[in-house]
Write an enzyme that holds these catalytic residues in place. Sequence first.
Site, PDB file in Angstrom:
ATOM      1  N   ASP A 132       0.773  -1.229   0.000  1.00  0.00           N
ATOM      2  CA  ASP A 132       0.000   0.000   0.000  1.00  0.00           C
ATOM      3  C   ASP A 132       0.810   1.290   0.000  1.00  0.00           C
ATOM      4  N   CYS A 190     -21.764  -3.619 -17.648  1.00  0.00           N
ATOM      5  CA  CYS A 190     -22.256  -3.366 -16.277  1.00  0.00           C
ATOM      6  C   CYS A 190     -21.791  -1.995 -15.806  1.00  0.00           C
ATOM      7  N   CYS A 193     -21.332  -0.264 -10.172  1.00  0.00           N
ATOM      8  CA  CYS A 193     -20.495   0.511  -9.246  1.00  0.00           C
ATOM      9  C   CYS A 193     -20.697   2.016  -9.469  1.00  0.00           C
ATOM     10  N   CYS A 197     -22.204   4.539  -6.452  1.00  0.00           N
ATOM     11  CA  CYS A 197     -21.337   5.481  -5.736  1.00  0.00           C
ATOM     12  C   CYS A 197     -22.180   6.630  -5.176  1.00  0.00           C
ATOM     13  N   CYS A 213     -14.714  10.981  -3.056  1.00  0.00           N
ATOM     14  CA  CYS A 213     -14.851   9.588  -2.615  1.00  0.00           C
ATOM     15  C   CYS A 213     -14.993   9.529  -1.095  1.00  0.00           C
ATOM     16  N   CYS A 240     -15.494   3.321   2.655  1.00  0.00           N
ATOM     17  CA  CYS A 240     -16.747   3.104   1.931  1.00  0.00           C
ATOM     18  C   CYS A 240     -16.610   1.888   1.024  1.00  0.00           C
ATOM     19  N   CYS A 243     -19.102   0.891  -3.905  1.00  0.00           N
ATOM     20  CA  CYS A 243     -18.812   0.458  -5.288  1.00  0.00           C
ATOM     21  C   CYS A 243     -18.372  -1.005  -5.346  1.00  0.00           C
ATOM     22  N   CYS A 247     -20.911  -4.562  -6.824  1.00  0.00           N
ATOM     23  CA  CYS A 247     -20.286  -5.301  -7.926  1.00  0.00           C
ATOM     24  C   CYS A 247     -20.734  -6.766  -7.972  1.00  0.00           C
TER      25      CYS A 247
HETATM   26  C1  B12 Z   1      -4.440   6.522  -3.363  1.00  0.00           C
HETATM   27  C2  B12 Z   1      -5.249   5.278  -2.997  1.00  0.00           C
HETATM   28  C3  B12 Z   1      -6.616   5.453  -2.679  1.00  0.00           C
HETATM   29  C4  B12 Z   1      -7.353   6.754  -2.910  1.00  0.00           C
HETATM   30  C5  B12 Z   1      -7.655   6.917  -4.424  1.00  0.00           C
HETATM   31  C6  B12 Z   1      -8.242   5.646  -5.050  1.00  0.00           C
HETATM   32  C7  B12 Z   1      -7.936   5.449  -6.537  1.00  0.00           C
HETATM   33  N1  B12 Z   1      -8.789   4.730  -7.223  1.00  0.00           N
HETATM   34  O1  B12 Z   1      -6.942   5.936  -7.003  1.00  0.00           O
HETATM   35  C8  B12 Z   1      -8.610   6.596  -2.006  1.00  0.00           C
HETATM   36  C9  B12 Z   1      -8.304   7.167  -0.618  1.00  0.00           C
HETATM   37  C10 B12 Z   1      -9.878   7.233  -2.546  1.00  0.00           C
HETATM   38  C11 B12 Z   1      -8.686   5.078  -1.896  1.00  0.00           C
HETATM   39  C12 B12 Z   1      -9.858   4.405  -1.589  1.00  0.00           C
HETATM   40  C13 B12 Z   1      -9.943   3.031  -1.481  1.00  0.00           C
HETATM   41  N2  B12 Z   1      -8.927   2.135  -1.489  1.00  0.00           N
HETATM   42 CO1  B12 Z   1      -7.099   2.639  -1.949  1.00  0.00          CO
HETATM   43  N3  B12 Z   1      -5.283   2.884  -2.560  1.00  0.00           N
HETATM   44  C14 B12 Z   1      -4.663   3.980  -2.972  1.00  0.00           C
HETATM   45  C15 B12 Z   1      -3.205   3.620  -3.377  1.00  0.00           C
HETATM   46  C16 B12 Z   1      -2.291   4.025  -2.236  1.00  0.00           C
HETATM   47  C17 B12 Z   1      -2.705   4.256  -4.696  1.00  0.00           C
HETATM   48  C18 B12 Z   1      -3.738   4.129  -5.862  1.00  0.00           C
HETATM   49  C19 B12 Z   1      -3.354   5.004  -7.031  1.00  0.00           C
HETATM   50  O2  B12 Z   1      -2.266   4.870  -7.563  1.00  0.00           O
HETATM   51  N4  B12 Z   1      -4.239   5.909  -7.429  1.00  0.00           N
HETATM   52  C20 B12 Z   1      -3.959   6.822  -8.524  1.00  0.00           C
HETATM   53  C21 B12 Z   1      -5.118   6.930  -9.525  1.00  0.00           C
HETATM   54  C22 B12 Z   1      -4.728   7.707 -10.745  1.00  0.00           C
HETATM   55  O3  B12 Z   1      -5.485   5.623  -9.883  1.00  0.00           O
HETATM   56  P1  B12 Z   1      -6.893   5.337 -10.605  1.00  0.00           P
HETATM   57  O4  B12 Z   1      -7.845   6.418 -10.398  1.00  0.00           O
HETATM   58  O5  B12 Z   1      -7.305   4.010 -10.223  1.00  0.00           O
HETATM   59  O6  B12 Z   1      -6.465   5.339 -12.128  1.00  0.00           O
HETATM   60  C23 B12 Z   1      -5.627   4.391 -12.568  1.00  0.00           C
HETATM   61  C24 B12 Z   1      -6.359   3.296 -13.283  1.00  0.00           C
HETATM   62  O7  B12 Z   1      -7.732   3.411 -13.168  1.00  0.00           O
HETATM   63  C25 B12 Z   1      -5.925   3.424 -14.645  1.00  0.00           C
HETATM   64  N5  B12 Z   1      -6.899   4.039 -15.515  1.00  0.00           N
HETATM   65  C26 B12 Z   1      -7.238   5.294 -15.631  1.00  0.00           C
HETATM   66  N6  B12 Z   1      -8.037   5.451 -16.661  1.00  0.00           N
HETATM   67  C27 B12 Z   1      -8.208   4.240 -17.208  1.00  0.00           C
HETATM   68  C28 B12 Z   1      -8.930   3.796 -18.314  1.00  0.00           C
HETATM   69  C29 B12 Z   1      -8.916   2.455 -18.598  1.00  0.00           C
HETATM   70  C30 B12 Z   1      -9.680   1.962 -19.796  1.00  0.00           C
HETATM   71  C31 B12 Z   1      -8.195   1.565 -17.799  1.00  0.00           C
HETATM   72  C32 B12 Z   1      -8.220   0.104 -18.051  1.00  0.00           C
HETATM   73  C33 B12 Z   1      -7.467   2.008 -16.736  1.00  0.00           C
HETATM   74  C34 B12 Z   1      -7.488   3.347 -16.462  1.00  0.00           C
HETATM   75  O8  B12 Z   1      -4.819   4.219 -14.708  1.00  0.00           O
HETATM   76  C35 B12 Z   1      -4.777   5.103 -13.620  1.00  0.00           C
HETATM   77  C36 B12 Z   1      -3.381   5.356 -13.179  1.00  0.00           C
HETATM   78  O9  B12 Z   1      -2.656   4.313 -12.995  1.00  0.00           O
HETATM   79  C37 B12 Z   1      -3.325   2.047  -3.565  1.00  0.00           C
HETATM   80  C38 B12 Z   1      -2.040   1.256  -3.193  1.00  0.00           C
HETATM   81  C39 B12 Z   1      -0.993   1.324  -4.304  1.00  0.00           C
HETATM   82  N7  B12 Z   1       0.225   1.619  -3.885  1.00  0.00           N
HETATM   83  O10 B12 Z   1      -1.269   1.140  -5.461  1.00  0.00           O
HETATM   84  C40 B12 Z   1      -4.487   1.681  -2.595  1.00  0.00           C
HETATM   85  C41 B12 Z   1      -5.464   0.551  -3.015  1.00  0.00           C
HETATM   86  C42 B12 Z   1      -5.830   0.706  -4.492  1.00  0.00           C
HETATM   87  N8  B12 Z   1      -6.676   0.806  -2.221  1.00  0.00           N
HETATM   88  C43 B12 Z   1      -7.319  -0.268  -1.859  1.00  0.00           C
HETATM   89  C44 B12 Z   1      -8.584  -0.286  -1.177  1.00  0.00           C
HETATM   90  C45 B12 Z   1      -9.034  -1.612  -0.548  1.00  0.00           C
HETATM   91  C46 B12 Z   1      -9.371   0.883  -1.098  1.00  0.00           C
HETATM   92  C47 B12 Z   1     -10.845   0.977  -0.609  1.00  0.00           C
HETATM   93  C48 B12 Z   1     -11.750  -0.161  -1.019  1.00  0.00           C
HETATM   94  C49 B12 Z   1     -10.876   1.151   0.935  1.00  0.00           C
HETATM   95  C50 B12 Z   1     -12.304   1.388   1.521  1.00  0.00           C
HETATM   96  N9  B12 Z   1     -13.085   0.355   1.677  1.00  0.00           N
HETATM   97  O11 B12 Z   1     -12.646   2.521   1.777  1.00  0.00           O
HETATM   98  C51 B12 Z   1     -11.287   2.328  -1.309  1.00  0.00           C
HETATM   99  C52 B12 Z   1     -11.883   2.046  -2.737  1.00  0.00           C
HETATM  100  C53 B12 Z   1     -12.196   3.285  -3.541  1.00  0.00           C
HETATM  101  C54 B12 Z   1     -12.003   3.049  -5.042  1.00  0.00           C
HETATM  102  N10 B12 Z   1     -13.066   2.699  -5.728  1.00  0.00           N
HETATM  103  O12 B12 Z   1     -10.874   3.147  -5.515  1.00  0.00           O
HETATM  104  C55 B12 Z   1      -6.577  -1.531  -2.301  1.00  0.00           C
HETATM  105  C56 B12 Z   1      -7.327  -2.164  -3.523  1.00  0.00           C
HETATM  106  C57 B12 Z   1      -7.238  -3.679  -3.591  1.00  0.00           C
HETATM  107  C58 B12 Z   1      -7.886  -4.191  -4.890  1.00  0.00           C
HETATM  108  N11 B12 Z   1      -8.424  -5.398  -4.850  1.00  0.00           N
HETATM  109  O13 B12 Z   1      -7.908  -3.477  -5.901  1.00  0.00           O
HETATM  110  C59 B12 Z   1      -5.124  -0.968  -2.623  1.00  0.00           C
HETATM  111  C60 B12 Z   1      -4.402  -1.697  -3.749  1.00  0.00           C
HETATM  112  C61 B12 Z   1      -4.314  -1.057  -1.308  1.00  0.00           C
HETATM  113  C62 B12 Z   1      -3.792  -2.494  -1.005  1.00  0.00           C
HETATM  114  N12 B12 Z   1      -2.504  -2.637  -0.935  1.00  0.00           N
HETATM  115  O14 B12 Z   1      -4.556  -3.419  -0.889  1.00  0.00           O
HETATM  116  N13 B12 Z   1      -7.484   4.495  -2.170  1.00  0.00           N
END
Ligand code: B12
Length: 320
Positions: A132, A190, A193, A197, A213, A240, A243, A247
């Site tokens: 993480d 689908c 999610c 939200c 979020c 939260c 989402c 699923c």
């Molecule tokens: C910052 C962070 C958060 C932030 C931002 C979340 C986010 N989606 O980025 C906040 C605080 C909101 C958060 C919330 C949660 N988190 Co969090 N978080 C992180 C962290 C530290 C970094 C994630 C990151 O790099 N975000 C940056 C943004 C840009 O990422 P993104 O929006 O997803 O966009 C990426 C992709 O979607 C993709 N993308 C963008 N556009 C497109 C388009 C297409 C077509 C595709 C395919 C991809 C794509 O590229 C983007 C950049 O890489 C990771 C751990 C890690 N080191 O990776 C844990 C992590 C993702 N979190 C986790 C969890 C469990 C949660 C929560 C469920 C906790 C809770 N119950 O409240 C929620 C879920 C919210 C959600 N739907 O994401 C787990 C997820 C496990 C899994 N099975 O995926 C992780 C991996 C931690 C862990 N080690 O287990 N989190």
Amino acid sequence: MNAVELTAALKEESKRLGFDLAGAAPAAALSEDATRLERWIADGRAGEMGYLAERIDAYRDPAKVLDGAKSILMLGMNYRTVEPVRATAGQAMVSRYAWGEDYHDVVRRRLGELAEFHRRLAPDARVRGVVDTAPLLERQFARLAGLGWIGKNTMLIDRRLGSWFFLAALLTTEELEYDEPTRADHCGSCRACLDACPTGALTGPYQLDARKCVSYLTIESREPVPEELRAAVGDRLFGCDACQEACPWNRRTPATSERAFQPGPGMNPVELAELRSLDEEEFRRRFRHTPLWRAKHEGIRRNAAVVLENQKAAPGGRAP
Ligand code: B12
């Protein structure tokens, strides 16, 4: 040991240590994803999470996480236990991942044992386990290691475990036998999610605006919850799962036998009166080794006030 033997031994040991998923990927730079991260930050979508921008160069290249890294063993640990008990007036919901012991501590202990095991098999190797908090795009490497696909809620999803699992990584200077990346995306048409939200933080498929979020608002943010988002927080005290609960891939997934993730006393749901009666020292004693410690006493008090406000406003005291 050659790469095939070492990888097989590591996967077997990771299973013995309680990891449910394991797959290997090259520790290559992820420039496209890092550029997306950079754009996401530039759009302000990271909110107060300054640590992402500060380490953007490291997110680009895992060799910044472990110098000379050649391979990454990505790992998944199931955290699904019992079903959430709906809160009634005077109670609040904590998301599933936070019911038991802090997963950072649990997973780090297991990673430490796995790294030791790796060093015994390859004494010249340098190894580092992260979960993480390190500047590593865990979901992206997990997809490349064949652990699952990135869903429209941005979570990594596996067909058997859904998204109810934590990710972790073991970086090594050794060559491993690499798994096929997950190419298929099983979200199809689908949009459950996106529709579930509560704040519209999922602004489109695979697009999350962290500032909206509920997980960010109740855990990461140190600011008051914006007026216009308070009602949508509902009765969520910490994190939260909306989402994820919506699923279809999360419906019938197996529960973990991991004792550390079983709900602690009074965590599902939480009694607000008892929570608000705690002083600083009592709060520390009660929550120091749980994920709630990340929000600190002040953050939890702020969230409890929002939940109570919502329950006062809602008929029958049950916030949506
Ligand atoms: C910052 C962070 C958060 C932030 C931002 C979340 C986010 N989606 O980025 C906040 C605080 C909101 C958060 C919330 C949660 N988190 Co969090 N978080 C992180 C962290 C530290 C970094 C994630 C990151 O790099 N975000 C940056 C943004 C840009 O990422 P993104 O929006 O997803 O966009 C990426 C992709 O979607 C993709 N993308 C963008 N556009 C497109 C388009 C297409 C077509 C595709 C395919 C991809 C794509 O590229 C983007 C950049 O890489 C990771 C751990 C890690 N080191 O990776 C844990 C992590 C993702 N979190 C986790 C969890 C469990 C949660 C929560 C469920 C906790 C809770 N119950 O409240 C929620 C879920 C919210 C959600 N739907 O994401 C787990 C997820 C496990 C899994 N099975 O995926 C992780 C991996 C931690 C862990 N080690 O287990 N989190």
